[in-house]
Enzyme design. Sequence first.
Site, PDB file in Angstrom:
ATOM      1  N   LYS A 151       0.830  -1.202   0.000  1.00 28.95           N
ATOM      2  CA  LYS A 151       0.000   0.000   0.000  1.00 28.95           C
ATOM      3  C   LYS A 151       0.873   1.265   0.000  1.00 28.95           C
ATOM      4  CE  LYS A 151      -3.788  -2.454   2.328  1.00 28.95           C
ATOM      5  NZ  LYS A 151      -4.609  -2.556   3.569  1.00 28.95           N
TER       6      LYS A 151
ATOM      7  N   TYR B  15     -12.124  -3.800  -3.360  1.00 33.64           N
ATOM      8  CA  TYR B  15     -12.704  -3.818  -2.006  1.00 33.64           C
ATOM      9  C   TYR B  15     -14.231  -3.844  -2.033  1.00 33.64           C
ATOM     10  CZ  TYR B  15      -8.250  -3.088   0.425  1.00 33.64           C
ATOM     11  OH  TYR B  15      -6.984  -3.246   0.959  1.00 33.64           O
TER      12      TYR B  15
ATOM     13  N   ASN C 150      -1.814  -0.439   7.281  1.00 30.99           N
ATOM     14  CA  ASN C 150      -1.262  -1.754   7.650  1.00 30.99           C
ATOM     15  C   ASN C 150      -0.384  -2.368   6.558  1.00 30.99           C
ATOM     16  OD1 ASN C 150      -3.261  -2.454   5.900  1.00 30.99           O
ATOM     17  ND2 ASN C 150      -4.527  -3.559   7.381  1.00 30.99           N
TER      18      ASN C 150
ATOM     19  N   HIS D  29      -1.856  -5.608   1.316  1.00 31.44           N
ATOM     20  CA  HIS D  29      -3.035  -6.437   1.091  1.00 31.44           C
ATOM     21  C   HIS D  29      -2.545  -7.799   0.627  1.00 31.44           C
ATOM     22  CE1 HIS D  29      -6.774  -8.056  -0.444  1.00 31.44           C
ATOM     23  NE2 HIS D  29      -6.063  -8.458  -1.479  1.00 31.44           N
TER      24      HIS D  29
ATOM     25  N   GLU E 197      -8.859 -11.331  -7.822  1.00 36.76           N
ATOM     26  CA  GLU E 197      -7.989 -10.167  -7.671  1.00 36.76           C
ATOM     27  C   GLU E 197      -6.863 -10.156  -8.713  1.00 36.76           C
ATOM     28  OE1 GLU E 197      -6.804 -10.425  -3.577  1.00 36.76           O
ATOM     29  OE2 GLU E 197      -8.826  -9.962  -2.843  1.00 36.76           O
TER      30      GLU E 197
HETATM   31  O1  CDP Z   1      -6.454  -6.508   4.559  1.00 41.64           O
HETATM   32  P1  CDP Z   1      -7.221  -7.576   5.299  1.00 41.64           P
HETATM   33  O2  CDP Z   1      -7.790  -8.635   4.380  1.00 41.64           O
HETATM   34  O3  CDP Z   1      -6.422  -8.143   6.431  1.00 41.64           O
HETATM   35  O4  CDP Z   1      -8.459  -6.830   6.002  1.00 41.64           O
HETATM   36  P2  CDP Z   1      -9.963  -6.557   5.527  1.00 41.64           P
HETATM   37  O5  CDP Z   1     -10.842  -6.839   6.682  1.00 41.64           O
HETATM   38  O6  CDP Z   1     -10.270  -7.246   4.240  1.00 41.64           O
HETATM   39  O7  CDP Z   1      -9.984  -4.978   5.311  1.00 41.64           O
HETATM   40  C1  CDP Z   1      -9.416  -4.413   4.162  1.00 41.64           C
HETATM   41  C2  CDP Z   1      -8.617  -3.195   4.548  1.00 41.64           C
HETATM   42  O8  CDP Z   1      -9.491  -2.168   4.990  1.00 41.64           O
HETATM   43  C3  CDP Z   1      -7.637  -3.380   5.696  1.00 41.64           C
HETATM   44  O9  CDP Z   1      -6.414  -3.950   5.301  1.00 41.64           O
HETATM   45  C4  CDP Z   1      -7.453  -1.942   6.167  1.00 41.64           C
HETATM   46  O10 CDP Z   1      -6.542  -1.238   5.321  1.00 41.64           O
HETATM   47  C5  CDP Z   1      -8.844  -1.359   5.969  1.00 41.64           C
HETATM   48  N1  CDP Z   1      -9.621  -1.379   7.217  1.00 41.64           N
HETATM   49  C6  CDP Z   1      -9.697  -0.217   7.969  1.00 41.64           C
HETATM   50  O11 CDP Z   1      -9.125   0.803   7.595  1.00 41.64           O
HETATM   51  N2  CDP Z   1     -10.428  -0.210   9.141  1.00 41.64           N
HETATM   52  C7  CDP Z   1     -11.052  -1.314   9.573  1.00 41.64           C
HETATM   53  N3  CDP Z   1     -11.746  -1.287  10.707  1.00 41.64           N
HETATM   54  C8  CDP Z   1     -10.957  -2.505   8.829  1.00 41.64           C
HETATM   55  C9  CDP Z   1     -10.234  -2.502   7.646  1.00 41.64           C
HETATM   56 MG    MG Z   2      -9.370  -8.686   3.062  1.00 42.30          MG
END
Ligand code: CDP
Ligand code: MG
Length: 136
Positions: free
Chosen positions: A9, A49, A112, A115, A126
């Site tokens: 990212k 997303y 974080n 992805h 994807e």
């Molecule tokens: O990236 P990952 O699959 O671990 O998490 P996700 O639940 O699919 O969420 C996608 C992305 O949204 C996360 O990696 C974060 O960058 C963002 N996110 C956020 O900003 N705040 C949250 N409460 C949850 C997700």
């Molecule tokens: Mg995810």
Amino acid sequence: METTLVLIKPGGVQRNLIGEITRRIEARSLKVVGLKLINAPRATVEEHYAEHRERPFFNGVVEYLTSGPIVAMTVQGDNAVKAIRAMMGATNPLDATPGTVRGDLALSIEDNLTHSSSDPDAAARELQLWFPEGTI
Ligand code: CDP
Ligand code: MG
């Protein structure tokens, strides 16, 4: 053999962590078979997303992913999807185990660093989205 998508990212690119994150992937004996530095089109990020469209963080994460260059990477290897997810760590870096990318290098859920595809079906979807031209 599995193929999965990794995105570094904008925060990871800005913090010069392309090498560190890629080093960890290669050190695990996973193969980088597609790699590009791009300004992600907003429509691509929104589709990427789509499952989160109704969530309160959707606009923020789309803004973030389009705020600067990202690295898109196709990674191949045995059980690559699960292996990469484990290496990246929990979504919230505060919950991520030390030794993971997020557990070692990140502190906030909004930033974080990476992805990675959650399962093989997501990976296929994807990869089609981010590498329509295919990989080597
Ligand atoms: O990236 P990952 O699959 O671990 O998490 P996700 O639940 O699919 O969420 C996608 C992305 O949204 C996360 O990696 C974060 O960058 C963002 N996110 C956020 O900003 N705040 C949250 N409460 C949850 C997700
Ligand atoms: Mg995810």
